[in-house]
Design an enzyme around this catalytic site. Structure first.
Site, PDB file in Angstrom:
ATOM      1  N   ASP A 116       1.329  -0.992   0.137  1.00 26.03           N
ATOM      2  CA  ASP A 116       0.253  -0.045   0.017  1.00 26.03           C
ATOM      3  C   ASP A 116       0.865   0.987   0.017  1.00 26.03           C
ATOM      4  OD1 ASP A 116      -2.460   2.034   0.318  1.00 26.03           O
ATOM      5  OD2 ASP A 116      -3.360   0.181   1.416  1.00 26.03           O
ATOM      6  N   THR A 131      -7.040   3.922  -0.947  1.00 30.48           N
ATOM      7  CA  THR A 131      -7.049   2.216  -0.869  1.00 30.48           C
ATOM      8  C   THR A 131      -8.127   1.333  -1.559  1.00 30.48           C
ATOM      9  OG1 THR A 131      -5.472   3.191   0.708  1.00 30.48           O
ATOM     10  CG2 THR A 131      -6.541   0.865   0.342  1.00 30.48           C
ATOM     11  N   ASN A 160     -13.233   5.472  -0.144  1.00 29.39           N
ATOM     12  CA  ASN A 160     -13.621   4.793   1.332  1.00 29.39           C
ATOM     13  C   ASN A 160     -14.459   4.510   1.436  1.00 29.39           C
ATOM     14  OD1 ASN A 160     -10.174   3.725   0.665  1.00 29.39           O
ATOM     15  ND2 ASN A 160      -9.559   5.568   2.018  1.00 29.39           N
ATOM     16  N   ASP A 195       2.322   2.646   3.206  1.00 31.64           N
ATOM     17  CA  ASP A 195       1.370   3.519   3.523  1.00 31.64           C
ATOM     18  C   ASP A 195       1.353   4.481   4.608  1.00 31.64           C
ATOM     19  OD1 ASP A 195      -0.813   4.479   1.935  1.00 31.64           O
ATOM     20  OD2 ASP A 195      -1.848   4.575   3.730  1.00 31.64           O
ATOM     21  N   HIS A 232       2.245   8.494   5.358  1.00 27.89           N
ATOM     22  CA  HIS A 232       1.028   9.827   6.275  1.00 27.89           C
ATOM     23  C   HIS A 232       1.862   9.703   7.065  1.00 27.89           C
ATOM     24  CE1 HIS A 232      -2.679   8.699   3.770  1.00 27.89           C
ATOM     25  NE2 HIS A 232      -2.951   7.881   3.991  1.00 27.89           N
ATOM     26  N   ASP A 234      -1.515   0.256  -4.478  1.00 30.75           N
ATOM     27  CA  ASP A 234      -2.406   0.446  -4.564  1.00 30.75           C
ATOM     28  C   ASP A 234      -2.498   2.430  -4.874  1.00 30.75           C
ATOM     29  OD1 ASP A 234      -1.825   1.723  -2.227  1.00 30.75           O
ATOM     30  OD2 ASP A 234      -3.961   1.743  -1.945  1.00 30.75           O
ATOM     31  N   HIS A 235      -1.788   3.071  -5.373  1.00 30.40           N
ATOM     32  CA  HIS A 235      -1.076   4.432  -5.304  1.00 30.40           C
ATOM     33  C   HIS A 235      -0.328   5.117  -4.389  1.00 30.40           C
ATOM     34  CE1 HIS A 235      -2.212   4.516  -1.083  1.00 30.40           C
ATOM     35  NE2 HIS A 235      -3.532   4.298  -1.960  1.00 30.40           N
ATOM     36  N   HIS A 246      -2.896  10.755  -0.296  1.00 37.20           N
ATOM     37  CA  HIS A 246      -2.911  10.483  -1.839  1.00 37.20           C
ATOM     38  C   HIS A 246      -4.282  10.240  -1.926  1.00 37.20           C
ATOM     39  CE1 HIS A 246      -4.700   6.595   0.110  1.00 37.20           C
ATOM     40  NE2 HIS A 246      -3.661   6.777   0.771  1.00 37.20           N
TER      41      HIS A 246
HETATM   42  P1  AMP Z   1      -5.926   5.219   3.307  1.00 40.43           P
HETATM   43  O1  AMP Z   1      -7.175   5.763   4.361  1.00 40.43           O
HETATM   44  O2  AMP Z   1      -6.395   4.594   1.868  1.00 40.43           O
HETATM   45  O3  AMP Z   1      -4.443   5.380   3.086  1.00 40.43           O
HETATM   46  O4  AMP Z   1      -6.020   3.546   3.213  1.00 40.43           O
HETATM   47  C1  AMP Z   1      -4.942   2.489   3.954  1.00 40.43           C
HETATM   48  C2  AMP Z   1      -5.633   1.585   5.273  1.00 40.43           C
HETATM   49  O5  AMP Z   1      -6.423   0.939   4.838  1.00 40.43           O
HETATM   50  C3  AMP Z   1      -4.373   1.211   6.100  1.00 40.43           C
HETATM   51  O6  AMP Z   1      -3.164   1.535   6.463  1.00 40.43           O
HETATM   52  C4  AMP Z   1      -5.169   0.397   6.721  1.00 40.43           C
HETATM   53  O7  AMP Z   1      -5.178   0.803   8.076  1.00 40.43           O
HETATM   54  C5  AMP Z   1      -6.536  -0.093   6.189  1.00 40.43           C
HETATM   55  N1  AMP Z   1      -6.316  -1.380   5.235  1.00 40.43           N
HETATM   56  C6  AMP Z   1      -6.029  -2.113   4.555  1.00 40.43           C
HETATM   57  N2  AMP Z   1      -6.541  -3.589   4.404  1.00 40.43           N
HETATM   58  C7  AMP Z   1      -7.440  -3.287   5.356  1.00 40.43           C
HETATM   59  C8  AMP Z   1      -8.860  -4.350   5.202  1.00 40.43           C
HETATM   60  N3  AMP Z   1      -9.217  -5.369   4.623  1.00 40.43           N
HETATM   61  N4  AMP Z   1      -9.418  -4.419   6.249  1.00 40.43           N
HETATM   62  C9  AMP Z   1      -9.616  -2.892   6.246  1.00 40.43           C
HETATM   63  N5  AMP Z   1      -8.962  -1.980   6.974  1.00 40.43           N
HETATM   64  C10 AMP Z   1      -7.810  -1.893   5.908  1.00 40.43           C
HETATM   65 ZN    ZN Z   2      -3.972   2.881   0.231  1.00 43.13          ZN
HETATM   66 ZN    ZN Z   3      -3.012   5.547   2.815  1.00 41.82          ZN
END
Ligand code: AMP
Ligand code: ZN
Ligand code: ZN
Length: 427
Positions: free
Chosen positions: A46, A81, A102, A213, A217, A258-259, A360
């Protein structure tokens, strides 16, 4: 002394004749090591930007790229994500998978909000992930985390407690996401699955890492601590590659992100309550973009403030989102959508603090949003760096490697990989 020599000679003779009578055992390597068909492993790191490979801390990923291919892949919009992970395994853009953000709402489920914990198949069943296609074709799959991999896709969740799910398809083996399970444990779980007898061994596996990831952040993409997280995940990839080699398991590895990640700052925030009057809108998401609905009867007032030019923020009615984003036809995309310039973040109010140094969700063509792509294995020719392609092409590639029939009607296809795929070396 002479009698001892005679005795020894006699014993040796007996031994020799015994050896002559019993056929010599087969060499251990031939006797106990089964010729294994290649497994396909789709790995997501990620938030891994392709330029992280140039920081001198990724010997294992670099070695994989040198025996296969690498690219700076374009994520789909929005570069978040969940939308991108679902796109990577379905070959459809977020507007068509139904995982458009999300966090989302759906008029068929009033009062309900989808977030990253939601596993109700209702939200996930507009598109079919490759593990479901494989399971339906009798190909065993296993997921060591992946957004949506705990969902019984196509199933129905009962409205009443205990909310049992009827029908639907999950990977044969799957794990509920838990951030506390570290990278080494995730890799060991995959290796353990592959140690099974062939009859219950997966032929397609996913593996997901979140720490790059998270560090991106917290510290920003340029920070040494983010580079350290990159090095740690690379070590886990090394553990995977060595483990596979140790059990004689050939694998076609597709490693993606993913990004990417862009530098953000408290000095580059856009309070949405300064752009429009909070009495006119209901906020769905405020991040690198903001999605909103008008308070009933306040549409004209909201449009008057939102749809004029702003510094570092561009707003549209959902129908007017530029075509290149391929976004806005899905009913789950809220009526109004504003995108921040790369590096800027939308906050709810002027007093909101924003501690993150990276984010992102920006324009998917922004170089900072580019995502890692590496493919290596017996079905992949070494061909250096590929030209950039859209991440909708990953699912068709993975389908080819698993040996699934070519899917039709997807947003992506496998043409980017025609020159590098060695047919019949997948499944
Ligand atoms: P983002 O907010 O787009 O940066 O999402 C990244 C976060 O998504 C990661 O740090 C994880 O904590 C969470 N994540 C990833 N896979 C899963 C999953 N299968 N179920 C729940 N949370 C997830
Ligand atoms: Zn991500
Ligand atoms: Zn993220």
């Amino acid at each position: 002394m002479a009698s001892i020599r005679l005795l020894l000679a006699a014993l040796l003779a007996v031994g020799a004749s015994a050896c002559a009578a019993v056929p010599p055992p087969a060499p251990l390597a031939q006797a106990s090591v089964e010729a294994r068909a290649p497994v396909t492993i789709l790995v997501s790191i990620d938030g891994f930007r392709p330029d992280y490979l140039d920081r001198g801390v990724t010997p294992n990923l670099t070695a994989l790229a040198s025996t296969g291919v690498r690219a700076a892949m374009r994520p789909s919009f929005p570069s978040k994500t969940f939308p991108n992970h679902w796109t990577l395994v379905t070959g459809l853009r977020p507007d068509r998978t139904g995982i458009v953000a999300n966090k989302m709402e759906d008029s068929q489920r009033p009062g309900e909000v989808f977030d990253m914990q939601t596993d109700d198949p209702f939200w996930w069943s507009e598109a079919e992930p490759v593990w479901v296609t494989a399971e339906k074709a009798g190909i065993r799959t296993a997921t060591m985390f992946w957004p949506g991999s705990n969902v019984a896709v196509g199933g129905i969740r009962a409205k009443e407690w205990p909310n049992d799910i009827t029908g639907g398809t999950r990977p044969e083996d799957w794990q509920q996401f838990n951030i506390q399970v570290n990278g080494t444990q995730r890799v060991n779980a995959v290796l353990d699955w592959l140690r099974r007898p062939a009859s219950i061994r997966p032929q397609f596996v996913t593996l997901y890492f979140d720490t790059v990831d998270t560090a991106g952040h917290h510290f920003g993409p340029g920070d040494a601590r983010t580079t350290a997280a990159v090095g740690e995940v690379d070590a886990a990839i090394g553990q995977l590659v060595r483990g596979l080699a140790g059990m004689g398991q050939p694998a076609n590895l597709v490693v993606v992100a993913d990004h990417g990640m862009a530098e953000t700052s408290q000095d580059r925030t856009i309070p949405i309550d300064r752009i429009a009057d909070p009495a006119d809108y209901r906020l769905i998401e405020a991040t690198t973009y903001v999605s909103l609905a008008a308070v009933p009867g306040h549409e004209a007032a909201l449009e008057a403030s939102l749809l004029k030019p702003h510094d570092h923020l561009t707003c549209w009615r959902k129908a007017d989102i530029p075509a290149r984003f391929h976004y806005g036809t899905n009913p789950r995309v809220p009526p109004y959508f504003c995108l921040a310039d790369t590096g800027w973040v939308v906050v709810k109010t002027a007093s909101a603090r924003m501690s993150d140094r990276g984010n992102h969700g920006y324009d998917n063509m922004a170089p900072e949003m580019a995502a890692l792509f590496i493919a290596s294995g017996p079905a992949i020719r070494a061909a250096g760096t590929l030209p950039s392609f859209d991440n909708v092409d990953v699912a068709p590639l993975v389908s080819d490697l698993i040996g699934l029939p070519r899917a039709t009607g997807l947003d992506g296809d496998d043409t980017s990989f025609q020159g590098i795929l060695i047919r019949n070396r997948g499944k």
